[in-house]
Write a protein that holds these residues in place. Structure first.
Motif, PDB file in Angstrom:
ATOM      1  N   ALA A  31       0.753  -1.086  -0.096  1.00 40.51           N
ATOM      2  CA  ALA A  31      -0.067   0.084   0.002  1.00 40.51           C
ATOM      3  C   ALA A  31       0.761   1.359  -0.023  1.00 40.51           C
ATOM      4  N   VAL A  32       0.260   2.313  -0.478  1.00 44.38           N
ATOM      5  CA  VAL A  32       1.078   3.706  -0.458  1.00 44.38           C
ATOM      6  C   VAL A  32       0.366   4.421   0.575  1.00 44.38           C
ATOM      7  N   LEU A  33       1.027   4.736   1.566  1.00 45.98           N
ATOM      8  CA  LEU A  33       0.486   5.641   2.768  1.00 45.98           C
ATOM      9  C   LEU A  33       0.922   7.268   2.431  1.00 45.98           C
ATOM     10  N   VAL A  34      -0.091   7.843   2.355  1.00 48.05           N
ATOM     11  CA  VAL A  34       0.288   9.223   1.810  1.00 48.05           C
ATOM     12  C   VAL A  34      -0.308  10.299   2.775  1.00 48.05           C
ATOM     13  N   SER A  35       0.607  11.079   3.164  1.00 46.89           N
ATOM     14  CA  SER A  35       0.611  12.218   4.276  1.00 46.89           C
ATOM     15  C   SER A  35       0.777  13.540   3.705  1.00 46.89           C
ATOM     16  N   ASN A  36       0.222  14.519   4.625  1.00 50.79           N
ATOM     17  CA  ASN A  36       0.671  15.840   4.468  1.00 50.79           C
ATOM     18  C   ASN A  36       1.780  16.135   5.178  1.00 50.79           C
ATOM     19  N   HIS A  37       2.650  17.085   5.029  1.00 53.93           N
ATOM     20  CA  HIS A  37       4.111  17.483   5.502  1.00 53.93           C
ATOM     21  C   HIS A  37       4.111  18.650   6.261  1.00 53.93           C
ATOM     22  N   ILE A  38       4.144  18.709   7.528  1.00 52.56           N
ATOM     23  CA  ILE A  38       4.324  19.974   8.229  1.00 52.56           C
ATOM     24  C   ILE A  38       5.343  19.848   9.264  1.00 52.56           C
ATOM     25  N   SER A  39       5.992  18.785   9.460  1.00 54.49           N
ATOM     26  CA  SER A  39       7.265  18.848  10.388  1.00 54.49           C
ATOM     27  C   SER A  39       8.352  17.799  10.178  1.00 54.49           C
ATOM     28  N   SER A  70       5.255  22.068   4.270  1.00 59.09           N
ATOM     29  CA  SER A  70       4.513  23.343   4.037  1.00 59.09           C
ATOM     30  C   SER A  70       4.827  24.287   5.119  1.00 59.09           C
ATOM     31  N   GLU A  71       5.326  25.379   4.833  1.00 58.19           N
ATOM     32  CA  GLU A  71       5.643  26.565   5.789  1.00 58.19           C
ATOM     33  C   GLU A  71       4.240  27.005   6.205  1.00 58.19           C
ATOM     34  N   SER A  72       3.186  26.971   5.299  1.00 60.16           N
ATOM     35  CA  SER A  72       2.123  27.637   5.602  1.00 60.16           C
ATOM     36  C   SER A  72       1.140  26.916   6.391  1.00 60.16           C
ATOM     37  N   PHE A  73       1.503  25.656   6.440  1.00 60.47           N
ATOM     38  CA  PHE A  73       0.627  24.226   7.352  1.00 60.47           C
ATOM     39  C   PHE A  73      -0.607  24.043   6.614  1.00 60.47           C
ATOM     40  N   GLN A  76       3.828  20.159  13.844  1.00 64.48           N
ATOM     41  CA  GLN A  76       4.526  21.531  13.717  1.00 64.48           C
ATOM     42  C   GLN A  76       5.007  21.950  14.898  1.00 64.48           C
ATOM     43  N   ARG A  77       4.411  21.867  16.002  1.00 63.27           N
ATOM     44  CA  ARG A  77       4.824  22.585  17.270  1.00 63.27           C
ATOM     45  C   ARG A  77       5.973  22.013  17.735  1.00 63.27           C
ATOM     46  N   LEU A  78       6.388  20.652  17.546  1.00 68.04           N
ATOM     47  CA  LEU A  78       7.551  20.112  17.898  1.00 68.04           C
ATOM     48  C   LEU A  78       8.836  20.436  17.232  1.00 68.04           C
ATOM     49  N   TRP A  79       8.862  20.343  16.114  1.00 70.44           N
ATOM     50  CA  TRP A  79       9.949  20.619  14.980  1.00 70.44           C
ATOM     51  C   TRP A  79       9.593  20.779  13.700  1.00 70.44           C
ATOM     52  N   THR A  80       9.858  22.178  13.305  1.00 68.62           N
ATOM     53  CA  THR A  80       9.513  22.447  11.827  1.00 68.62           C
ATOM     54  C   THR A  80      10.361  23.420  11.072  1.00 68.62           C
ATOM     55  N   LYS A  81      10.028  23.637   9.890  1.00 68.72           N
ATOM     56  CA  LYS A  81      11.186  24.512   9.133  1.00 68.72           C
ATOM     57  C   LYS A  81      10.914  25.913   9.823  1.00 68.72           C
ATOM     58  N   GLY A  82      12.097  26.580   9.969  1.00 62.34           N
ATOM     59  CA  GLY A  82      12.113  27.890  10.225  1.00 62.34           C
ATOM     60  C   GLY A  82      11.909  28.361  12.084  1.00 62.34           C
ATOM     61  N   GLU A 113       1.688  35.531  21.002  1.00 57.60           N
ATOM     62  CA  GLU A 113       3.116  35.219  20.523  1.00 57.60           C
ATOM     63  C   GLU A 113       3.033  33.659  20.151  1.00 57.60           C
ATOM     64  N   ASP A 114       1.777  32.985  20.415  1.00 58.36           N
ATOM     65  CA  ASP A 114       1.720  31.480  20.035  1.00 58.36           C
ATOM     66  C   ASP A 114       0.749  31.226  18.785  1.00 58.36           C
ATOM     67  N   THR A 115       0.694  32.010  18.021  1.00 61.71           N
ATOM     68  CA  THR A 115      -0.230  31.824  16.732  1.00 61.71           C
ATOM     69  C   THR A 115       0.739  31.463  15.656  1.00 61.71           C
ATOM     70  N   TRP A 116       2.018  31.381  15.735  1.00 61.43           N
ATOM     71  CA  TRP A 116       2.757  30.949  14.597  1.00 61.43           C
ATOM     72  C   TRP A 116       2.361  29.579  14.043  1.00 61.43           C
ATOM     73  N   TRP A 117       1.945  28.779  14.573  1.00 67.04           N
ATOM     74  CA  TRP A 117       1.619  27.392  14.274  1.00 67.04           C
ATOM     75  C   TRP A 117       0.379  27.235  13.693  1.00 67.04           C
ATOM     76  N   MET A 118      -0.562  28.097  13.592  1.00 64.59           N
ATOM     77  CA  MET A 118      -1.713  28.205  13.024  1.00 64.59           C
ATOM     78  C   MET A 118      -1.798  28.731  11.526  1.00 64.59           C
ATOM     79  N   PRO A 119      -2.488  28.141  10.655  1.00 64.83           N
ATOM     80  CA  PRO A 119      -2.418  28.901   9.326  1.00 64.83           C
ATOM     81  C   PRO A 119      -3.350  30.106   9.350  1.00 64.83           C
TER      82      PRO A 119
END
Length: 242
Positions: free
Chosen positions: A38-46, A121-124, A153-159, A217-223
């Motif tokens: 099977a091919v498991l397909v996911s979004n990518h935010i972290s 995806s940096e825009s999440f 994304q709240r654990l470790w993401t780009k930027g 100051e905690d809104t960075w992880w929300m699109p």
């Protein structure tokens, strides 16, 4: 063949999840086939998405072989681990070898994990999907399994800096029903349906997520479309163009 590295790595990851006190909500694992390819397909935010995607397959007693950029396999620490766990290196300039490797894995009954957005995806929000996942499923005669992650994304993401302290961070995982990928259909049409299904699962994961930003100051992880301060897809594309 015994998994001399993969299963101990899973045990280590689970220990770290307990140390970090992550609140993992995973639903839909039963949609992952208990046998066969099977091919498991996911979004990518972290940077950690592959770990949580793999976690979703464990209730079905499956291990996932992820397609990952080739540079990860050259690293002195991650390289030997990735090779030992039979993940699949992808050289974006010469993708034919990775495609053939993934196809062989699928035909031998493995689950192959794919991030069709190719990069975080940096825009999440969901970026456009490449058609490779659909083409692999068509050629191997295996289903596509869509899934979505939220909170990683709240654990470790780009930027943004890593957050590996005991943070009680919720992680929401949703796995959808398997999709067939008939050979006679256009891969682009299958990819559009697949992206739409992942988008539905992502919205479901976001609705189920149990916390909201604690303050300005905690809104960075929300699109942006959900009221956060993450860059919009248009802003990300403009930055990449420069």
């Amino acid at each position: 063949m015994a998994e001399l590295v993969y299963r101990p790595a899973i045990g280590l990851a689970r220990t770290l999840f307990k140390v970090w006190d992550l609140k993992i909500d995973c639903q839909g694992s039963e949609n992952i086939p208990r046998s066969g390819g099977a091919v498991l397909v996911s979004n990518h935010i972290s940077y950690l998405d592959f770990i949580f995607d793999g976690l979703a397959a464990l209730p079905q007693k499956r291990l996932v072989r992820f397609m990952a950029k080739e540079s990860v396999f050259r690293h002195r620490i991650s390289g030997p681990l990735m090779r030992s766990m039979k993940h699949i290196p992808v050289d974006r300039k010469q993708g034919e070898a990775a495609y053939a490797h993934a196809l062989d894995s699928l035909r031998s009954g493995e689950i192959v994990g794919v991030f069709p957005e190719a990069t975080i995806s940096e825009s999440f929000t969901l970026k456009s999907f490449k058609s490779g996942a659909a083409r692999l499923a068509q050629e191997a005669g295996v289903p596509l399994v869509p899934m979505a992650l939220w909170g990683t994304q709240r654990l470790w993401t780009k930027g943004h800096p890593r957050n590996f302290k005991r943070s009680h961070t919720p992680i929401t995982i949703r796995v959808g029903e398997a999709m067939e990928a008939p050979r006679e259909q256009y891969a682009g049409a299958i990819t559009r349906r697949l992206r739409g299904r992942v988008h539905e699962l992502l919205e479901a994961a976001q609705r189920a997520y149990p916390v909201r930003p604690k303050g300005p100051e905690d809104t960075w992880w929300m699109p942006a479309h959900l009221g956060g301060t993450a860059p919009t897809p248009e802003q990300v594309r403009a930055a990449e163009a420069h």
